[in-house]
Design an enzyme around this catalytic site. Structure first.
Site, PDB file in Angstrom:
ATOM      1  CB  ALA A  48      -0.934  -0.019   1.204  1.00  0.00           C
ATOM      2  CB  THR A  74       0.729   6.642   0.746  1.00  0.00           C
ATOM      3  OG1 THR A  74       2.128   6.619   0.482  1.00  0.00           O
ATOM      4  CG2 THR A  74       0.342   5.449   1.581  1.00  0.00           C
ATOM      5  CG  PHE A 104      -4.363  -1.775   5.799  1.00  0.00           C
ATOM      6  CD1 PHE A 104      -5.457  -1.001   5.445  1.00  0.00           C
ATOM      7  CD2 PHE A 104      -4.393  -3.127   5.481  1.00  0.00           C
ATOM      8  CE1 PHE A 104      -6.546  -1.548   4.780  1.00  0.00           C
ATOM      9  CE2 PHE A 104      -5.478  -3.687   4.811  1.00  0.00           C
ATOM     10  CZ  PHE A 104      -6.553  -2.903   4.462  1.00  0.00           C
ATOM     11  NE  ARG A 105      -0.460  -4.070   9.568  1.00  0.00           N
ATOM     12  CZ  ARG A 105      -1.025  -4.643   8.509  1.00  0.00           C
ATOM     13  NH1 ARG A 105      -0.755  -4.215   7.298  1.00  0.00           N
ATOM     14  NH2 ARG A 105      -1.863  -5.646   8.655  1.00  0.00           N
ATOM     15  CG  ASP A 129      -3.881   0.697  -5.948  1.00  0.00           C
ATOM     16  OD1 ASP A 129      -3.388   0.062  -6.896  1.00  0.00           O
ATOM     17  OD2 ASP A 129      -3.194   1.194  -5.036  1.00  0.00           O
ATOM     18  CG  HIS A 141      -3.765  -9.200  -0.531  1.00  0.00           C
ATOM     19  ND1 HIS A 141      -3.163  -8.373   0.383  1.00  0.00           N
ATOM     20  CD2 HIS A 141      -3.286 -10.450  -0.264  1.00  0.00           C
ATOM     21  CE1 HIS A 141      -2.356  -9.091   1.174  1.00  0.00           C
ATOM     22  NE2 HIS A 141      -2.411 -10.355   0.785  1.00  0.00           N
ATOM     23  CB  CYS A 148     -29.998 -15.529  -5.563  1.00  0.00           C
ATOM     24  SG  CYS A 148     -28.429 -14.966  -4.901  1.00  0.00           S
ATOM     25  CG  ASN A 150       8.227   0.260   3.998  1.00  0.00           C
ATOM     26  OD1 ASN A 150       7.320   0.399   3.183  1.00  0.00           O
ATOM     27  ND2 ASN A 150       8.001   0.168   5.286  1.00  0.00           N
TER      28      ASN A 150
HETATM   29  P1  CNA Z   1       0.864  -1.614   5.173  1.00  0.00           P
HETATM   30  O1  CNA Z   1       0.961  -2.652   6.208  1.00  0.00           O
HETATM   31  O2  CNA Z   1      -0.045  -0.463   5.405  1.00  0.00           O
HETATM   32  O3  CNA Z   1       2.359  -1.061   4.943  1.00  0.00           O
HETATM   33  C1  CNA Z   1       2.651   0.021   4.120  1.00  0.00           C
HETATM   34  C2  CNA Z   1       4.071   0.438   4.386  1.00  0.00           C
HETATM   35  O4  CNA Z   1       4.413   1.465   3.473  1.00  0.00           O
HETATM   36  C3  CNA Z   1       4.300   0.991   5.799  1.00  0.00           C
HETATM   37  O5  CNA Z   1       5.402   0.349   6.397  1.00  0.00           O
HETATM   38  C4  CNA Z   1       4.591   2.493   5.556  1.00  0.00           C
HETATM   39  O6  CNA Z   1       5.569   2.966   6.448  1.00  0.00           O
HETATM   40  C5  CNA Z   1       5.125   2.481   4.154  1.00  0.00           C
HETATM   41  N1  CNA Z   1       4.863   3.718   3.411  1.00  0.00           N
HETATM   42  C6  CNA Z   1       3.675   4.347   3.236  1.00  0.00           C
HETATM   43  N2  CNA Z   1       3.807   5.420   2.435  1.00  0.00           N
HETATM   44  C7  CNA Z   1       5.135   5.487   2.127  1.00  0.00           C
HETATM   45  C8  CNA Z   1       5.909   6.363   1.322  1.00  0.00           C
HETATM   46  N3  CNA Z   1       5.353   7.405   0.680  1.00  0.00           N
HETATM   47  N4  CNA Z   1       7.256   6.130   1.224  1.00  0.00           N
HETATM   48  C9  CNA Z   1       7.831   5.084   1.885  1.00  0.00           C
HETATM   49  N5  CNA Z   1       7.143   4.208   2.648  1.00  0.00           N
HETATM   50  C10 CNA Z   1       5.811   4.405   2.759  1.00  0.00           C
HETATM   51  O7  CNA Z   1       0.474  -2.219   3.754  1.00  0.00           O
HETATM   52  P2  CNA Z   1       0.908  -3.617   3.120  1.00  0.00           P
HETATM   53  O8  CNA Z   1       0.687  -3.454   1.661  1.00  0.00           O
HETATM   54  O9  CNA Z   1       2.216  -4.076   3.608  1.00  0.00           O
HETATM   55  O10 CNA Z   1      -0.215  -4.578   3.752  1.00  0.00           O
HETATM   56  C11 CNA Z   1      -0.973  -5.354   2.976  1.00  0.00           C
HETATM   57  C12 CNA Z   1      -2.441  -4.932   2.909  1.00  0.00           C
HETATM   58  C13 CNA Z   1      -2.681  -3.477   2.653  1.00  0.00           C
HETATM   59  C14 CNA Z   1      -3.066  -5.597   1.732  1.00  0.00           C
HETATM   60  O11 CNA Z   1      -4.063  -6.457   2.179  1.00  0.00           O
HETATM   61  C15 CNA Z   1      -3.650  -4.503   0.838  1.00  0.00           C
HETATM   62  O12 CNA Z   1      -4.805  -4.937   0.176  1.00  0.00           O
HETATM   63  C16 CNA Z   1      -3.924  -3.418   1.779  1.00  0.00           C
HETATM   64  N6  CNA Z   1      -4.134  -2.053   1.249  1.00  0.00           N
HETATM   65  C17 CNA Z   1      -4.070  -1.776  -0.082  1.00  0.00           C
HETATM   66  C18 CNA Z   1      -4.261  -0.485  -0.536  1.00  0.00           C
HETATM   67  C19 CNA Z   1      -4.185  -0.187  -2.006  1.00  0.00           C
HETATM   68  O13 CNA Z   1      -4.606  -1.013  -2.816  1.00  0.00           O
HETATM   69  N7  CNA Z   1      -3.638   0.966  -2.384  1.00  0.00           N
HETATM   70  C20 CNA Z   1      -4.509   0.535   0.386  1.00  0.00           C
HETATM   71  C21 CNA Z   1      -4.569   0.206   1.753  1.00  0.00           C
HETATM   72  C22 CNA Z   1      -4.387  -1.085   2.167  1.00  0.00           C
END
Ligand code: CNA
Length: 262
Positions: free
Chosen positions: A36, A40, A47-48, A117, A132, A168, A231
């Site tokens: 994700a 952003t 999510f996190r 997305d 996913h 249905c 990250n």
């Molecule tokens: P997560 O756990 O939210 O991790 C995202 C990571 O990205 C975090 O460690 C952040 O610190 C890091 N991060 C965020 N923005 C930046 C940036 N600009 N530069 C550097 N680092 C950044 O998300 P994961 O993908 O690891 O977890 C999996 C989940 C999130 C899946 O089930 C997805 O479906 C789900 N998700 C998807 C979306 C989407 O499709 N865009 C959005 C939100 C959640």
């Protein structure tokens, strides 16, 4: 210190960006694993992230689980009505475009993404494993009939919440994997096969805490691939990676392109 030359320019590999650019230049079977964080800067929260992630709200976190959806489908779709425009209006970021370019250059085999997305496809990437699921389609929880996102969106806009199957009358669900559900087996197994042949795994924007995807770097390492992690926050694989770029994705991609000439 390694010295390599890119387009006639000497490239030192002393810093992490230079080392990452060097490994990308050397590799011909790159697999990218995205999360994700890559989206952003397109306006879709992850999510996190401590300050902005969806999981800062316990109710949202609950609704993204299979039991949350089953108990409160109305709440799920009310949240969906609020969030869907963010997903539908988002444009690919520099990082999405960078990966699409690496594929066109014949260096990147495929992208394995946890994202729903569709931004990799919007950027022009062709080989994308959406482990996913995605938002493009939905299906009836009763008769399993498929429907399109447009049909679901229309029903939501008409305040049919939750949207019901025309046949249905059971509740329709999107084709995404909610927490607690297994991954689509075929897609995941195919993605793992790709990993066995890759020489570099480039992980962008994932906290690497959601399994089984969080095992993917391990599989790549076991098959002797190099590992680059991009990250903002640390991950469980930092000690095992060849390069850790703990910085903003957009900033890193601009620097990588500048240094590597990609
Ligand atoms: P997560 O756990 O939210 O991790 C995202 C990571 O990205 C975090 O460690 C952040 O610190 C890091 N991060 C965020 N923005 C930046 C940036 N600009 N530069 C550097 N680092 C950044 O998300 P994961 O993908 O690891 O977890 C999996 C989940 C999130 C899946 O089930 C997805 O479906 C789900 N998700 C998807 C979306 C989407 O499709 N865009 C959005 C939100 C959640």
């Amino acid at each position: 210190m390694l010295e390599v030359s890119v387009q006639g320019k000497a490239l030192s590999t002393e810093g992490p960006i230079e080392r990452a650019a060097h490994f990308i230049k050397e590799a011909f079977n790159i697999v990218a694993l995205t999360g994700a964080g890559i989206s952003t800067s397109a306006g879709i929260p992850d999510f996190r992230s401590p300050e902005s992630g969806f999981f800062n709200d316990p109710e949202t976190m609950f609704l993204f689980t299979s039991w949350g959806f089953a108990q409160n489908p109305r709440g799920f779709y009310e949240m969906g009505k609020r969030l869907l425009p963010l997903f539908l209006n988002a444009k690919p970021t520099k990082a999405h475009l960078f990966l699409a370019r690496l594929e066109k250059m014949g260096r990147l085999r495929c992208i394995i993404t946890q994202n729903i997305d569709g931004l990799h496809q919007k950027a022009g990437s062709e080989r994308v494993f959406e482990v996913h699921g995605n938002l493009r389609k939905g299906r009836c929880t009763g008769c399993k009939k498929e429907c399109t996102l447009e049909e679901i969106s229309r029903k939501i806009a008409d305040n049919e919440i939750p949207p019901l199957c025309d046949g249905c009358k059971s509740i329709i669900r999107p084709n995404i994997i909610l927490f607690g559900e297994p991954l689509p087996e075929g897609v995941f197994l195919e993605a793992v096969e790709e990993l066995k042949r890759c020489d570099l795994l480039l992980v962008i924007g994932s906290s690497l805490v959601v399994y089984p995807v969080a095992d993917i770097p391990l599989t790549a390492l076991e098959h002797n691939a190099k590992l680059i992690l991009l990250n903002r926050l640390p991950t469980q694989y930092d000690d095992r990676a060849d390069v850790v770029l703990q910085m903003y994705i957009e900033e890193a991609i601009v620097k990588l392109q500048d240094v590597g000439g990609f």
